[in-house]
Write a protein that holds these residues in place. Structure first.
Motif, PDB file in Angstrom:
ATOM      1  N   LYS A   4      20.024   9.400  54.820  1.00 29.23           N
ATOM      2  CA  LYS A   4      20.383   9.393  53.397  1.00 29.23           C
ATOM      3  C   LYS A   4      20.302   7.999  52.779  1.00 29.23           C
ATOM      4  CE  LYS A   4      23.689  12.973  54.571  1.00 29.23           C
ATOM      5  NZ  LYS A   4      23.600  14.329  54.097  1.00 29.23           N
ATOM      6  N   LYS A  47      30.247   8.716  54.428  1.00 27.61           N
ATOM      7  CA  LYS A  47      29.713   9.810  55.255  1.00 27.61           C
ATOM      8  C   LYS A  47      28.777   9.265  56.317  1.00 27.61           C
ATOM      9  CE  LYS A  47      27.013  10.933  51.275  1.00 27.61           C
ATOM     10  NZ  LYS A  47      26.157  11.772  50.480  1.00 27.61           N
ATOM     11  N   GLY A  99      24.338  13.203  58.212  1.00 25.83           N
ATOM     12  CA  GLY A  99      25.234  14.367  58.361  1.00 25.83           C
ATOM     13  C   GLY A  99      24.621  15.630  57.804  1.00 25.83           C
ATOM     14  N   ALA A 100      25.370  16.722  57.951  1.00 24.76           N
ATOM     15  CA  ALA A 100      25.000  18.011  57.352  1.00 24.76           C
ATOM     16  C   ALA A 100      26.272  18.841  57.267  1.00 24.76           C
ATOM     17  CB  ALA A 100      23.947  18.722  58.204  1.00 24.76           C
ATOM     18  N   GLY A 101      26.305  19.735  56.312  1.00 21.89           N
ATOM     19  CA  GLY A 101      27.450  20.634  56.186  1.00 21.89           C
ATOM     20  C   GLY A 101      28.753  19.907  55.905  1.00 21.89           C
ATOM     21  N   CYS A 102      28.681  18.778  55.205  1.00 17.56           N
ATOM     22  CA  CYS A 102      29.865  17.973  54.837  1.00 17.56           C
ATOM     23  C   CYS A 102      30.584  17.379  56.040  1.00 17.56           C
ATOM     24  CB  CYS A 102      30.889  18.785  54.038  1.00 17.56           C
ATOM     25  SG  CYS A 102      30.420  19.113  52.350  1.00 17.56           S
ATOM     26  N   GLU A 147      28.747   5.576  49.247  1.00 16.13           N
ATOM     27  CA  GLU A 147      28.050   5.876  47.989  1.00 16.13           C
ATOM     28  C   GLU A 147      29.026   5.860  46.836  1.00 16.13           C
ATOM     29  OE1 GLU A 147      24.917   9.109  49.908  1.00 16.13           O
ATOM     30  OE2 GLU A 147      25.968   9.589  48.054  1.00 16.13           O
ATOM     31  N   GLU A 148      28.529   5.389  45.720  1.00 11.79           N
ATOM     32  CA  GLU A 148      29.259   5.529  44.466  1.00 11.79           C
ATOM     33  C   GLU A 148      29.525   7.024  44.245  1.00 11.79           C
ATOM     34  OE1 GLU A 148      27.357   5.123  39.970  1.00 11.79           O
ATOM     35  OE2 GLU A 148      26.123   4.745  41.731  1.00 11.79           O
ATOM     36  N   ILE A 174      29.596  10.290  42.285  1.00  7.32           N
ATOM     37  CA  ILE A 174      28.906  10.792  41.089  1.00  7.32           C
ATOM     38  C   ILE A 174      29.699  11.962  40.495  1.00  7.32           C
ATOM     39  CG2 ILE A 174      26.772  11.785  40.196  1.00  7.32           C
ATOM     40  CD1 ILE A 174      26.400   8.949  41.225  1.00  7.32           C
ATOM     41  N   GLU A 221      27.259  20.105  40.383  1.00  7.90           N
ATOM     42  CA  GLU A 221      26.332  20.033  41.512  1.00  7.90           C
ATOM     43  C   GLU A 221      25.382  21.231  41.491  1.00  7.90           C
ATOM     44  OE1 GLU A 221      28.351  18.779  45.072  1.00  7.90           O
ATOM     45  OE2 GLU A 221      26.475  18.803  46.212  1.00  7.90           O
ATOM     46  N   LEU A 227      31.856  19.552  48.779  1.00  9.88           N
ATOM     47  CA  LEU A 227      32.963  18.709  49.253  1.00  9.88           C
ATOM     48  C   LEU A 227      34.300  19.251  48.738  1.00  9.88           C
ATOM     49  CD1 LEU A 227      33.636  16.293  50.986  1.00  9.88           C
ATOM     50  CD2 LEU A 227      33.339  14.825  48.991  1.00  9.88           C
ATOM     51  N   GLU A 238      19.772  18.398  46.580  1.00  9.65           N
ATOM     52  CA  GLU A 238      21.036  18.570  45.868  1.00  9.65           C
ATOM     53  C   GLU A 238      21.112  17.486  44.816  1.00  9.65           C
ATOM     54  OE1 GLU A 238      23.544  18.651  49.332  1.00  9.65           O
ATOM     55  OE2 GLU A 238      23.587  20.839  49.254  1.00  9.65           O
ATOM     56  N   GLU A 283      20.642  14.346  47.593  1.00 10.43           N
ATOM     57  CA  GLU A 283      19.918  14.298  48.877  1.00 10.43           C
ATOM     58  C   GLU A 283      18.811  15.343  48.871  1.00 10.43           C
ATOM     59  OE1 GLU A 283      21.680  15.620  52.457  1.00 10.43           O
ATOM     60  OE2 GLU A 283      22.838  17.215  51.534  1.00 10.43           O
TER      61      GLU A 283
HETATM   62  N1  LIG Z   1      27.913  10.219  46.009  1.00 10.47           N
HETATM   63  C1  LIG Z   1      28.564  11.386  45.873  1.00 10.47           C
HETATM   64  N2  LIG Z   1      29.283  11.636  44.744  1.00 10.47           N
HETATM   65  C2  LIG Z   1      29.976  12.809  44.625  1.00 10.47           C
HETATM   66  N3  LIG Z   1      30.000  13.765  45.573  1.00 10.47           N
HETATM   67  C3  LIG Z   1      29.311  13.565  46.707  1.00 10.47           C
HETATM   68  C4  LIG Z   1      28.543  12.381  46.916  1.00 10.47           C
HETATM   69  N4  LIG Z   1      27.964  12.447  48.129  1.00 10.47           N
HETATM   70  C5  LIG Z   1      28.335  13.630  48.653  1.00 10.47           C
HETATM   71  N5  LIG Z   1      29.138  14.310  47.815  1.00 10.47           N
HETATM   72  C6  LIG Z   1      29.725  15.637  48.054  1.00 10.47           C
HETATM   73  O1  LIG Z   1      29.742  15.867  49.440  1.00 10.47           O
HETATM   74  C7  LIG Z   1      28.877  16.952  49.789  1.00 10.47           C
HETATM   75  C8  LIG Z   1      28.189  16.665  51.116  1.00 10.47           C
HETATM   76  O2  LIG Z   1      27.412  15.487  51.009  1.00 10.47           O
HETATM   77  P1  LIG Z   1      25.873  15.484  51.313  1.00 10.47           P
HETATM   78  O3  LIG Z   1      25.366  14.117  51.109  1.00 10.47           O
HETATM   79  O4  LIG Z   1      25.227  16.589  50.569  1.00 10.47           O
HETATM   80  O5  LIG Z   1      25.853  15.767  52.879  1.00 10.47           O
HETATM   81  P2  LIG Z   1      25.506  17.050  53.762  1.00 10.47           P
HETATM   82  O6  LIG Z   1      24.259  16.651  54.458  1.00 10.47           O
HETATM   83  O7  LIG Z   1      26.683  17.175  54.662  1.00 10.47           O
HETATM   84  O8  LIG Z   1      25.294  18.218  52.846  1.00 10.47           O
HETATM   85  C9  LIG Z   1      27.956  17.105  48.599  1.00 10.47           C
HETATM   86  O9  LIG Z   1      27.454  18.407  48.494  1.00 10.47           O
HETATM   87  C10 LIG Z   1      28.879  16.741  47.452  1.00 10.47           C
HETATM   88  O10 LIG Z   1      29.720  17.850  47.107  1.00 10.47           O
END
Ligand SMILES: Nc1ncnc2c1ncn2[C@@H]1O[C@H](COP(=O)(O)OP(=O)(O)O)[C@@H](O)[C@H]1O
Ligand SMILES: [Mg+2]
Length: 401
Positions: free
Chosen positions: A110, A150, A154-157, A187-188, A190, A194, A219, A265, A278
């Motif tokens: 990522k 994170k 990763g995957a699936g939070c 990460e900042e 956001i 979604e 999340l 996403e 991502e």
């Molecule tokens: N920078 C961000 N700002 C706000 N929410 C985030 C951010 N990064 C991740 N999230 C939340 O966390 C979830 C999982 O993060 P993500 O990067 O999609 O990893 P994964 O590979 O586990 O799906 C996202 O679907 C979102 O809901």
């Protein structure tokens, strides 16, 4: 006869649907390299046991043995996010076409992904690689709260933290324990709604795309065990989604995509502008491929198989319906003890249901946001679909004991 090597550590229900679709492409012999048992194989596919289908060397060894018998292979595929690097490495060793390791890396890591998107001028969260607690505190000084911490791959939070305060940060750092060998990503945070942006892309040209809306973001679902997650695909994906179409296609180009089903996403900010979160160079999970199939009234599993194997798709993708999914779960721990109000839900929205997998009493609570089961509804009118999802999650109650 073309030999297609399909790598799948485990033969989960969704995996089997993709294998079946590959088997149905004419002139194809599908050999599944898996550590799972032959009993789960769909008819028409060949089973080849691999000690560990997540390791490049094991994949290469098995592929070589198969190719020695079949006189080569046409391609090597797999839908699982966490084997995309290994598949790309195996392609190089085996001399097979498809996504290369540098491209796979940009989709898998990522941090590398966000740097590539930024370099292409595309909107994405500010980020930093975190190799020490010091790095994490410095990121807060630069960006301020809230942030998300994170794993880079990763995957699936998994191990994903929303960090609003110094105490949150201490807790996240205690869990992730970042070091040069164990990098984390900051990460900042956001703010926005979604969504997904999914494409089928052949030789860099998108031949299909889809927008889905998450209610709420994964999340938030993970942070609240009672939330029953919903996703819907609006029937119309018109001008309001032009900004993500532009940014989404540009992102795939910037990451160097050739041929793949992609799953992005993104956040739609209050002013309507997109922020890319991502992208994966593999089909989405969470029943999205079925959801897209219901919305377009044709199998997107099959479209994937033709794109990957033949390098082309047939026919058009007309969005005839809006489709939505509600994932069933509830508050509490233990095993599923009761599901209340299913009949009432059936009375109210049963006529819209096209597919369902209901929670099974006695099963242990699932750890992810997909819960214990799901219901898919569809209708030409998006509003009918979103109302049905609201009714479903307000009515059905899953209990644990
Ligand atoms: N920078 C961000 N700002 C706000 N929410 C985030 C951010 N990064 C991740 N999230 C939340 O966390 C979830 C999982 O993060 P993500 O990067 O999609 O990893 P994964 O590979 O586990 O799906 C996202 O679907 C979102 O809901
Ligand atoms: Mg994600």
């Amino acid at each position: 006869m073309r030999t297609v090597l399909f790598v799948a550590p485990f033969l989960l229900e969704a995996t089997v649907k993709f294998i079946q679709a590959a088997v149905a492409v004419p002139g194809t012999r599908v050999v599944v390299l898996t550590q799972d048992e032959p009993g789960r194989m769909p008819p028409g596919a060949w089973h080849w046991k691999v000690s560990d289908a997540t390791r490049t060397d094991a994949i290469v060894d098995a592929a070589r043995q198969v190719m020695a018998r079949t006189g080569g292979a046409h391609c090597i595929l797999g839908i699982l996010e966490n084997i995309q690097d290994q598949l790309a490495e195996a392609r190089v060793v085996l001399g097979l076409p498809g996504i290369t390791p540098d491209v796979a890396r940009r989709f898998r890591d990522k941090g590398v992904m966000k740097s590539a998107l930024r370099a292409a001028g595309l909107p994405t969260a500010r980020h930093a690689r975190i190799r020490s607690t010091h790095d994490a505190w410095r990121f807060i000084e630069d960006v301020g709260y809230p942030v998300v911490i994170k794993p880079p791959d990763g995957a699936g939070c998994r191990a994903t933290y929303q960090v609003n305060t110094a105490d949150d940060m201490k807790a996240a750092l205690a869990d992730l324990r970042p070091s040069p060998e164990r990098e984390a990503l900051a990460e900042e945070f956001i703010t926005g709604d979604e969504h997904s942006f999914d494409t089928l892309t052949i030789d860099g040209q998108p031949v299909f795309h889809n927008v889905g809306r998450y209610l709420p973001g994964p999340l938030d679902v993970m942070r609240n065990e009672w939330i029953q997650w919903c996703v819907y695909l609006p029937r119309e994906i018109g001008a309001e989604f032009d900004p993500i179409r532009k940014a989404g296609f540009a992102a795939n180009r910037a990451l160097g995509l050739g041929t793949a089903f992609t799953h992005m996403e993104w956040f739609r900010r209050p002013d309507g502008s997109p922020v890319i979160s991502e992208v994966g160079a593999r089909p989405p999970g969470a029943q999205f491929t079925s959801l897209m199939s219901w919305a377009h009234d044709r199998s997107m599993y099959s479209a994937w198989a033709y794109a990957m194997i033949d390098g082309k798709v047939h026919g058009t993708f007309d969005r005839k319906y809006s489709a939505g999914i509600a994932f069933l779960r509830g508050a509490g721990q233990g095993t599923v003890s009761r599901i209340d109000n299913l009949e009432e839900a059936h009375r109210k929205i049963g006529h819209l249901v096209v597919e369902a997998k209901l929670p099974v009493v006695g099963r242990p609570r699932a750890s992810g946001y997909e819960g214990e089961g799901y219901v898919i509804v569809r209708h030409p009118d998006t509003r009918v679909v979103t109302d049905a999802l609201s009714t479903l999650i307000a009515t059905v109650r899953v209990h644990y004991a």
